[in-house]
Design a protein around this motif. Structure first.
Motif, short mmCIF file in Angstrom:
data_model
loop_
_atom_site.label_atom_id
_atom_site.label_comp_id
_atom_site.label_asym_id
_atom_site.label_seq_id
_atom_site.Cartn_x
_atom_site.Cartn_y
_atom_site.Cartn_z
N ASN A 131 0.82 -1.21 0.00
CA ASN A 131 0.00 0.00 0.00
C ASN A 131 0.86 1.26 0.00
OD1 ASN A 131 -2.15 1.77 0.17
ND2 ASN A 131 -2.49 1.44 2.36
N ALA A 132 1.01 1.85 -1.20
CA ALA A 132 1.86 3.04 -1.33
C ALA A 132 1.05 4.34 -1.35
CB ALA A 132 2.72 2.92 -2.59
N TYR A 133 -0.23 4.28 -0.97
CA TYR A 133 -0.97 5.54 -0.74
C TYR A 133 -0.47 6.13 0.57
CZ TYR A 133 -4.54 4.38 -4.27
OH TYR A 133 -5.19 4.11 -5.43
N GLY A 134 -0.43 7.46 0.64
CA GLY A 134 0.09 8.12 1.83
C GLY A 134 -0.76 7.87 3.08
N TYR A 135 -0.08 7.59 4.18
CA TYR A 135 -0.77 7.46 5.48
C TYR A 135 -0.74 8.84 6.14
CZ TYR A 135 -0.96 2.33 5.41
OH TYR A 135 -1.25 1.04 5.10
N ILE A 177 -0.55 -7.44 -4.80
CA ILE A 177 -1.44 -6.34 -5.20
C ILE A 177 -0.74 -5.04 -4.87
CG2 ILE A 177 -3.71 -5.23 -4.84
CD1 ILE A 177 -4.55 -7.95 -5.35
N LEU A 178 -0.81 -4.08 -5.81
CA LEU A 178 -0.22 -2.76 -5.57
C LEU A 178 -1.33 -1.72 -5.47
CD1 LEU A 178 2.22 -0.81 -5.40
CD2 LEU A 178 2.23 -0.75 -7.91
N THR A 179 -1.30 -0.91 -4.42
CA THR A 179 -2.25 0.20 -4.32
C THR A 179 -1.45 1.50 -4.23
OG1 THR A 179 -2.40 -0.15 -1.92
CG2 THR A 179 -4.13 -1.13 -3.24
N ALA A 180 -1.72 2.44 -5.14
CA ALA A 180 -0.95 3.68 -5.23
C ALA A 180 -1.66 4.61 -6.21
CB ALA A 180 0.46 3.39 -5.75
N THR A 181 -1.19 5.85 -6.29
CA THR A 181 -1.71 6.71 -7.35
C THR A 181 -1.09 6.23 -8.67
OG1 THR A 181 0.06 8.33 -7.13
CG2 THR A 181 -1.93 8.74 -5.84
N PHE A 206 -2.45 -7.66 -9.56
CA PHE A 206 -3.42 -6.58 -9.76
C PHE A 206 -2.90 -5.27 -9.15
CE2 PHE A 206 -6.22 -10.35 -9.62
CZ PHE A 206 -6.91 -10.17 -10.81
N GLY A 207 -3.38 -4.16 -9.71
CA GLY A 207 -3.11 -2.84 -9.13
C GLY A 207 -4.43 -2.10 -8.98
N ILE A 208 -4.56 -1.36 -7.88
CA ILE A 208 -5.80 -0.62 -7.62
C ILE A 208 -5.42 0.84 -7.45
CG2 ILE A 208 -7.77 -0.42 -6.05
CD1 ILE A 208 -7.40 -3.47 -5.51
N PHE A 209 -5.69 1.61 -8.50
CA PHE A 209 -5.11 2.95 -8.63
C PHE A 209 -6.19 4.03 -8.69
CE2 PHE A 209 -2.20 0.06 -11.13
CZ PHE A 209 -1.24 -0.06 -10.12
N GLY A 210 -5.93 5.16 -8.04
CA GLY A 210 -6.89 6.27 -8.08
C GLY A 210 -6.36 7.47 -7.34
#
Ligand code: DLL
Length: 433
Positions: A131-135, A177-181, A206-210
């Motif tokens: 999870n590379a979205y900012g905390y 799974i990668l989550t990031a912008t 899979f990647g979940i991007f937004g």
């Protein structure tokens, strides 16, 4: 996999019955507890009792970002602070953030909707999520985090930044799974390449991007470079955070909105009139289960359309097209929301620059860059180069400090910025999204 098969596949009639019940109780509650809503409803001559069908929702006034600012920080909360267990915030035009709150049950709802989202994007209990979205105050990091735990997957809470270290973790921990912008994802891929790591040799599926606009072309580029399936996730702090809508990996064709929790509408941004399915306009949301921060007919400024046709994945919830842009001037630079007026207010704090400026946004090596061009007075411009560079550096530091974005500041000679006949052109966005 459909995480909550009962609610995600509800036939329309049953779904609408639930929506109406939840809407009515939300309206009763906000009318009783949030002075802002009571005042605006009264001014529009409507009470919660007048809402007898979903169509009646159009009688209720809109809520705007300005309303949230006017009630900063907690004026829109519908429960006492005793019941608020989490606070997030996003930036706004005046430098004043929009503050949102969650009760324990709200966090539970959000976790469930994020678990649904991750499952729609291909995640299962057996997956490891990088999870590379900012905390932090941003909802991305913690939103995904709680959803992953609810789903029962393993979460690696890397957050943003420290890119080289992220690549090492990807190699060693084997996330699937990668989550990031999307823009940070492309940057990750670039750095990996420099380090001699081919994403295709990693374990990602899979990647979940937004969190920012991205195009179909960019999806294809990401899928090709990373050797994965990429889906689009949408959300906004005011409505909840990520997990308001998600594409299913089976169709990758529009984002299912979790309609048992949010009622979407599309309106004409100029007249405010509700538009039918299929027509493009501004997206408006009403939350129907939130406790701490219910939001009624919130104008997102995001431009899209709604598609009610059934989807091959089996979910019955309406789909929104990918967001094509915003009806206001908010820029999203590497996931951070910035309004031109915020930059303006930082620039104007210094007395040696003129109120003529322009923001140039580019995408260099897949990362957003922001250049702020600003005019200085005649006497200063003829000053020595060193002095000009000091001012540029000082302004750049101010922007970083106040707004959290990195910008290159370029001082230009008097009249160096084109004057407009009508509205000033403040932003030149060269990103091809
Ligand atoms: O960006 C929440 C989020 C986090 C969504 C992680 C997805 C993933 P805010 O910081 O409040 O919340 O910014 C909300 O970002 O109104 C849109 O303009 C834009 N946005 C969010 N997701 C998308 C997307 C989070 N998938 C604002 N496509 C929204 C285009 C998006 N724009």
């Amino acid at each position: 996999m459909i995480y909550n098969i009962d609610f995600e596949t509800l036939p329309r009639e049953a779904l609408e019955a639930i929506q109406l019940k939840r809407l009515q109780s939300t309206l009763e509650r906000v009318y009783a507890t949030v002075p802002f809503y009571q005042e605006t409803f009264k001014a529009a001559g409507v009470t919660p009792a007048d809402i007898k069908s979903l169509d009646d929702l159009a009688k209720i006034p809109f809520t705007t970002k300005q309303d949230l600012r006017d009630n900063y920080p907690y004026g829109m909360f519908a429960v006492p602070m005793d019941n608020v267990v989490r606070i997030h915030a996003s930036s706004g035009t005046t430098g004043q953030p929009t503050v949102v709150g969650y009760t324990k049950r709200d966090i539970g709802t959000w976790s469930e909707l994020m678990a649904r989202s991750l499952a729609a994007g291909g995640a299962t209990r057996g997956d490891i999520i990088h999870n590379a979205y900012g905390y932090g105050l941003f909802t991305g990091g913690l939103g995904v985090h709680y959803g992953a735990e609810r789903l029962g997957a393993s979460i690696i809470p890397v957050s943003g930044g420290n890119t080289k270290r992220q690549i090492v973790i990807m190699k060693d921990f084997g996330p699937t799974i990668l989550t990031a912008t999307p823009s940070y994802t492309l940057h990750l891929a670039e750095v990996a390449k420099e380090m001699g790591v081919d994403f295709k040799d990693l374990n990602f599926k899979f990647g979940i991007f937004g969190a920012e606009p991205w195009s179909e072309d960019m999806r294809q580029e990401i899928e090709r470079t990373l050797g994965i399936d990429a889906v689009d996730i949408y959300g906004l702090s005011e409505v909840m955070g990520p997990g308001v809508a998600i594409e299913c990996h089976e169709a990758k064709n529009g984002l299912h909105i979790f309609e048992d929790h949010f009622i979407p509408e599309i309106i004409d941004p100029v007249t405010g009139e509700t538009l039918p399915y299929g027509e493009t306009g501004e997206l408006v949301f009403t939350s129907i289960t939130k406790e701490a921060f219910p939001i009624i007919r919130y104008r997102t400024r995001d431009i899209t359309s709604l598609e009610p046709a059934p989807c091959i994945c089996g979910r019955s919830h309406v789909r929104m097209k990918r967001v094509s842009g915003r009806s206001d001037d908010m820029l999203i630079i590497r996931g951070v929301n910035v309004f031109p007026s915020q930059i303006e207010s930082v620039l104007m704090k210094r007395d040696n620059v003129a109120p003529h400026y322009q923001l140039v946004v580019d995408r260099v090596d897949n990362l957003d860059t922001l250049t702020v061009k600003v005019e200085v007075g005649e006497s200063l411009f003829s000053d020595e180069v060193k002095r000009l560079q000091e001012i540029e550096k000082g302004l750049s530091n101010d922007i970083k400090e106040y707004l959290g974005v990195s910008a290159k500041v370029k001082l230009v000679e008097p009249k160096g910025i084109e004057r407009s006949q009508g509205k000033a052109v403040r932003v030149i966005d060269n990103r091809k999204v």
